[in-house]
Write an enzyme that holds these catalytic residues in place. Structure first.
Site, PDB file in Angstrom:
ATOM      1  CD  GLU A   1      89.833  67.662  43.544  1.00 21.38           C
ATOM      2  OE1 GLU A   1      89.770  68.781  42.979  1.00 21.38           O
ATOM      3  OE2 GLU A   1      89.535  67.486  44.733  1.00 21.38           O
TER       4      GLU A   1
ATOM      5  CG  ASP B   1      86.164  71.888  52.395  1.00 17.04           C
ATOM      6  OD1 ASP B   1      85.277  71.208  52.945  1.00 17.04           O
ATOM      7  OD2 ASP B   1      87.071  71.366  51.706  1.00 17.04           O
TER       8      ASP B   1
ATOM      9  CE  LYS C   1      84.910  69.101  49.858  1.00 20.89           C
ATOM     10  NZ  LYS C   1      86.302  69.055  50.396  1.00 20.89           N
TER      11      LYS C   1
ATOM     12  NE  ARG D   1      85.868  65.513  50.350  1.00 28.07           N
ATOM     13  CZ  ARG D   1      85.947  65.375  51.678  1.00 28.07           C
ATOM     14  NH1 ARG D   1      84.860  65.035  52.369  1.00 28.07           N
ATOM     15  NH2 ARG D   1      87.080  65.598  52.334  1.00 28.07           N
TER      16      ARG D   1
END
Length: 399
Positions: A194, A301, A326, A355
């Site tokens: 990321e 999450d 998400k 993501r």
């Protein structure tokens, strides 16, 4: 006017070099929407299921696309209901969640385009007047990097920023200062999936480095930057031993709760995601209670996977005060919206998230704004990350 006239699907690359699905939808009045499916590295066991891209695309052209042509793109619920009807499963394993989310988001964008509206306006209405703060990963480990920190993401959020642009640039400045600190300490400066730095350091040193960098940025700019974490505890959990396995420690659930609570107090954490493994609603409730005197968001999450049924169980157990959102975890925009609405009805904050495997699709910036999310979790650097951050800046110009 908003009737669907054409649908195209293709396989493209994501930021990890893996195949993913891109969908394009056109309407008879010239509206157009394009959206892509992201993918995760650390995924919850209750997420909607993806299918191999080429196989899923080929099947969709035969079994799904003919049933979507001539639908009204402005009827998002009807469109998404058709996806579920054709799929015929509880987890989208029939058509594939990657097909579903790309089509569902592309449909909303096509409808907005037909009506000559920005997506956030189309979904959120006339009174939207604020963008979320960006929540960014500056040091990464866990499933996102090799031989790095145990904790998966060390996050920052510029709580003192007054505009989206100021917030985005402040996070980027912290990212730069961390690189300088790592170099000064003789640490490597590779990056994780990321875009966060992925040095070979222990968690404690990562805390020290991020704290030093945010202090430097405050001294330079006067903008307060708070720290957060994505612990990704399910990745550490060993069910056989009943322990959370770190490189240099094995913690029981009680010890994990005490450890996270101590970190929250010591570093004034504003956000802690998945501090407990995804099956343990009671553990989440206990850590939420443990930090209840602070302004810390305990975010689920893997616990919730953007699923309203999972969230309902969390609400019954007083687990968490925040939900990570998400869209690809649940597969359709309608299901995503229902989870967000339920969260807000019960006083939970929501955080719209990217993501680890991403594309340059910027849709989540519009969703985060339209649905009143407090944060947008989208990284700090990297083309697929800044596509979303720069879109926040553009959106704010309309306010």
């Amino acid at each position: 006017m908003t009737e669907i006239s054409d649908i195209l699907l293709r396989t493209i690359l994501d930021s990890r070099g893996n195949p993913t699905v891109e969908a394009e939808i056109s309407t008879i009045s010239g509206g157009f929407g394009r959206a892509c499916a992201p993918s995760g590295a650390s995924t919850g066991i209750y997420e909607a299921k993806v299918r191999p891209c080429d196989e899923a695309v080929a099947d969709a052209y035969i079994n799904l696309i003919p049933k979507l042509i001539e639908l009204d793109s402005a009827d998002q619920r009807g469109f998404d209901d058709t996806l579920h009807e054709v799929d015929g499963t509880s987890d989208l394993s029939g058509i594939g969640a990657n097909i579903a989310v790309a089509l569902s988001l592309a449909n909303a964008k096509a409808a907005a385009s037909t009506l000559n509206m920005e997506l956030y306006q189309y979904l959120g209405g006339a009174f939207i007047s604020q963008t979320p703060l960006p929540l960014g990963n500056v040091i990464g480990g866990g499933a996102h990097a090799v031989d790095a920190t145990d904790i998966q993401e060390f996050l920052i959020v510029p709580t003192g920023a007054s505009t989206a642009a100021e917030a985005v640039f402040t996070n980027a400045l912290v990212h730069k200062r961390i690189k300088e600190i790592l170099i000064a300490r003789g640490k490597g400066c590779g990056k994780g999936d990321e875009g966060g730095w992925a040095p070979h350091i222990a968690d404690l040193e990562a805390f020290e480095i991020v704290n030093e960098a945010t202090t430097k940025v405050f001294d330079e700019t006067g903008i307060e930057v708070r720290m957060g974490l994505d612990v990704a505890a399910s990745e550490m959990w060993d069910a056989a031993s009943g322990r959370y396995v770190y490189k240099n420690a094995k913690r029981t659930t009680e010890e994990q709760i005490a450890y996270i609570a101590d970190l929250t107090e010591k570093y004034n954490l504003i956000y802690v995601e998945d501090p407990i493994q995804e099956e343990d609603f009671e553990g989440f409730a206990r850590i939420t209670e443990e930090v209840s005197g602070r302004d810390t968001l305990i975010c689920g999450d893997d616990l919730f996977v953007t699923n309203a049924s999972r969230l309902e169980e969390g609400i019954r157990n007083d687990a968490c005060n925040c939900v990570l959102i998400k869209p690809n975890q649940i597969g359709t925009l309608t299901d995503t919206f229902e989870t967000i609405s339920l969260a807000h009805d019960y006083g939970y904050e929501t955080v719209m998230s990217h993501r680890s495997g991403e594309t340059t699709d910027n849709t989540i910036a519009h969703l985060a704004t339209a649905f009143g999310c407090c944060f947008m979790k989208s990284g700090v650097v990297g083309g697929e990350r800044i596509a979303k951050l720069n879109e926040l800046i553009r959106i704010e110009e309309h306010f």
